[in-house]
Design a protein around this motif. Sequence first.
Motif, PDB file in Angstrom:
ATOM      1  N   GLN A   1       0.859  -1.185   0.000  1.00 11.25           N
ATOM      2  CA  GLN A   1       0.000   0.000   0.000  1.00 11.25           C
ATOM      3  C   GLN A   1       0.897   1.238   0.000  1.00 11.25           C
ATOM      4  O   GLN A   1       1.809   1.348   0.830  1.00 11.25           O
ATOM      5  N   ILE A   2       0.656   2.138  -0.934  1.00 16.74           N
ATOM      6  CA  ILE A   2       1.516   3.313  -1.105  1.00 16.74           C
ATOM      7  C   ILE A   2       0.668   4.577  -1.038  1.00 16.74           C
ATOM      8  O   ILE A   2      -0.303   4.724  -1.792  1.00 16.74           O
ATOM      9  N   TYR A   3       1.047   5.474  -0.125  1.00 19.45           N
ATOM     10  CA  TYR A   3       0.370   6.764   0.010  1.00 19.45           C
ATOM     11  C   TYR A   3       1.342   7.856  -0.420  1.00 19.45           C
ATOM     12  O   TYR A   3       2.491   7.897   0.026  1.00 19.45           O
TER      13      TYR A   3
ATOM     14  N   SER B   1       1.284  -5.015   6.037  1.00 20.01           N
ATOM     15  CA  SER B   1       0.858  -4.538   7.360  1.00 20.01           C
ATOM     16  C   SER B   1       1.880  -4.839   8.454  1.00 20.01           C
ATOM     17  O   SER B   1       1.574  -4.712   9.638  1.00 20.01           O
ATOM     18  N   ARG B   2       3.106  -5.215   8.068  1.00 17.06           N
ATOM     19  CA  ARG B   2       4.121  -5.551   9.070  1.00 17.06           C
ATOM     20  C   ARG B   2       5.328  -4.619   9.020  1.00 17.06           C
ATOM     21  O   ARG B   2       6.114  -4.571   9.962  1.00 17.06           O
ATOM     22  N   GLN B   3       5.474  -3.897   7.923  1.00 20.66           N
ATOM     23  CA  GLN B   3       6.551  -2.925   7.786  1.00 20.66           C
ATOM     24  C   GLN B   3       5.990  -1.639   7.201  1.00 20.66           C
ATOM     25  O   GLN B   3       5.168  -1.674   6.281  1.00 20.66           O
ATOM     26  N   VAL B   4       6.454  -0.504   7.725  1.00 20.94           N
ATOM     27  CA  VAL B   4       6.122   0.799   7.161  1.00 20.94           C
ATOM     28  C   VAL B   4       7.429   1.491   6.820  1.00 20.94           C
ATOM     29  O   VAL B   4       8.335   1.575   7.658  1.00 20.94           O
TER      30      VAL B   4
ATOM     31  N   THR C   1      -1.851  -1.056  -3.905  1.00 18.69           N
ATOM     32  CA  THR C   1      -2.882  -0.030  -3.798  1.00 18.69           C
ATOM     33  C   THR C   1      -2.217   1.319  -3.579  1.00 18.69           C
ATOM     34  O   THR C   1      -1.451   1.497  -2.634  1.00 18.69           O
ATOM     35  N   PHE C   2      -2.506   2.270  -4.466  1.00 15.98           N
ATOM     36  CA  PHE C   2      -1.979   3.624  -4.364  1.00 15.98           C
ATOM     37  C   PHE C   2      -3.096   4.571  -3.930  1.00 15.98           C
ATOM     38  O   PHE C   2      -4.219   4.506  -4.455  1.00 15.98           O
ATOM     39  N   VAL C   3      -2.784   5.458  -3.000  1.00 15.14           N
ATOM     40  CA  VAL C   3      -3.662   6.575  -2.675  1.00 15.14           C
ATOM     41  C   VAL C   3      -2.854   7.849  -2.905  1.00 15.14           C
ATOM     42  O   VAL C   3      -1.818   8.060  -2.254  1.00 15.14           O
TER      43      VAL C   3
ATOM     44  N   VAL D   1       4.928   3.800   2.749  1.00 12.03           N
ATOM     45  CA  VAL D   1       4.625   2.522   2.105  1.00 12.03           C
ATOM     46  C   VAL D   1       4.389   1.489   3.194  1.00 12.03           C
ATOM     47  O   VAL D   1       5.155   1.418   4.163  1.00 12.03           O
ATOM     48  N   ILE D   2       3.330   0.715   3.053  1.00 11.93           N
ATOM     49  CA  ILE D   2       3.045  -0.373   3.988  1.00 11.93           C
ATOM     50  C   ILE D   2       3.256  -1.691   3.251  1.00 11.93           C
ATOM     51  O   ILE D   2       2.697  -1.904   2.171  1.00 11.93           O
ATOM     52  N   ILE D   3       4.069  -2.565   3.827  1.00 10.80           N
ATOM     53  CA  ILE D   3       4.335  -3.876   3.243  1.00 10.80           C
ATOM     54  C   ILE D   3       3.714  -4.935   4.143  1.00 10.80           C
ATOM     55  O   ILE D   3       4.162  -5.132   5.285  1.00 10.80           O
TER      56      ILE D   3
END
Length: 216
Positions: A39-41, A143-146, A82-84, A139-141
């Motif tokens: 997940q990328i913001y 849900s265990r790494q940010v 997923t990009f926001v 970036v969230i990988i």
Amino acid sequence: MTASVRRERRRNAGLARPSSAPGLPTTWGVPWHGARRIQIYASTLVPGPLQIYGYREAVRTYPLARECGHDEAVLPNGVPVTFVLEESVLHHQVGGHDVMSAQFSHLLGVLHSATNLSVSLIPLHAVRTPVELPMEPFVIIDSRQVVLPVTPVPVVLERREQTARYTAAFARLHRLALTGFSASQHLSGLLNPLAPTSAGLANIREGSDLPCAATV
């Protein structure tokens, strides 16, 4: 469509595609080839995996942006991403009008394509609460790494309470964002004013493209 825009589109054919080379993809030095979900913001620049050639080359002229990983472009193969994006990202004139026009067209193409990439856009007019205000890029990988690209050596968070805060923040921001047809319509509306002016075309012909105004 200008010749320079057509050249940009030819250069960018195949961009934002997953890599088939095992072990290669990284984000700011953190391997993500074993990831199951990313997940990328983005609140400052178009994130590297979505950048077209001209945009990425413009970003590379700014050392801090480059060192903080904003020109990375390789994604792992077959992993949902997923990009926001904050709409404000798209109002920074990076590389000039033709580059931005091609960048918008590329994002529209990603929105319309049936891939593992999901792109959503938070419009400027979105009504927000204090906990939904824009944040630093992250970036969230799984849900265990940010990963926070805020310094040349990225900040990597792995403690559960830390990653949980960013996972919750991403969910809140994603709820604010336009997706699918709504995102495509909004992006198309932003693309129209980007048609190059005669003055801009003259500058391009003279080799003095518009300056990049984006910051990291």
